[in-house]
Design an enzyme around this catalytic site. Sequence first.
Site, mmCIF file in Angstrom:
data_model
loop_
_atom_site.group_PDB
_atom_site.id
_atom_site.type_symbol
_atom_site.label_atom_id
_atom_site.label_comp_id
_atom_site.label_asym_id
_atom_site.label_seq_id
_atom_site.Cartn_x
_atom_site.Cartn_y
_atom_site.Cartn_z
ATOM 1 N N GLU A 116 -1.703 -2.974 3.111
ATOM 2 C CA GLU A 116 -1.447 -2.929 4.543
ATOM 3 C C GLU A 116 -2.470 -2.035 5.253
ATOM 4 O OE1 GLU A 116 3.324 -3.653 4.885
ATOM 5 O OE2 GLU A 116 2.675 -1.757 3.983
ATOM 6 N N GLU A 136 6.252 -5.240 -3.414
ATOM 7 C CA GLU A 136 7.519 -4.560 -3.107
ATOM 8 C C GLU A 136 8.731 -5.310 -3.640
ATOM 9 O OE1 GLU A 136 4.662 -2.885 -0.044
ATOM 10 O OE2 GLU A 136 4.973 -4.771 -1.102
#
Length: 262
Positions: A116, A136
Amino acid sequence: MTGSSYRYLERQVQDGVLFVTIRREEKLNAMNDGMMAELTDCFLRIRERADVRAVVLTGTGKGFMAGADIEGYGSFDIGQFFAFQQKGREMYRAIETCPQPVIAAVNGYALGGGFELALSCDIVIASEKAKFGLPEVKLGLVPGGGGVQKIARIVGPFVAKELTMSGRFLTAEEGKSLLFVNQVTEPDKLMDTAAAFARMLAGQAPLAVQALKKLIDEGRDASLETAQAYDRSYLANLFHSEDGQEGIAAFIEKRTPRFQGK
């Protein structure tokens, strides 16, 4: 904390380019509260610096940034976890809204929040050893720093679902084929390549470069007609700027323009 007393960041300016290096090598540069605060502060300060026309962001060792420091999650209650995620979002936003173009020089693992982080930059140049991923799901979680929506807009919903639901890692070449990596280099040429690209950007008219960043980032969520109206408005303002007049004069006079950011 002040700009001169960062624990996790090293900074150096050369030829109008600010090099920001993350240094937490023993943790593959994983994020903690301190690092997020420093990156946020660093990029908020950059926008005030006329001597910086481009930024290169990289990491040390085998990691660009291997996501959040998951070991810290175990002691969080829901409020602390939410606050941690909010600090991360503020960090990404500081990079996204930095007026100067930001180049991610991805040397190794860019996973979870590290991926990110790269997606918050404007250009991604990656070593052949780089690995990207949003894993994740393997923790029973989803990315919280904007990666889901960003990757879906880049690669489309079908590929985004495959990547996030599997949590698999991507090579630099795969990243280039999926259009979130601009260039792939040999590991020992990464920083030279990133530096050369940054110096090229630093030599362009800074107001025009900053306008292009803003127009592309904000225009993609507007209608085509509205975005094109933004283009014309910025063009008119740049035409009346000192840099705009200098660029036109230099072209007519067949000389190199001297842009001052005015």
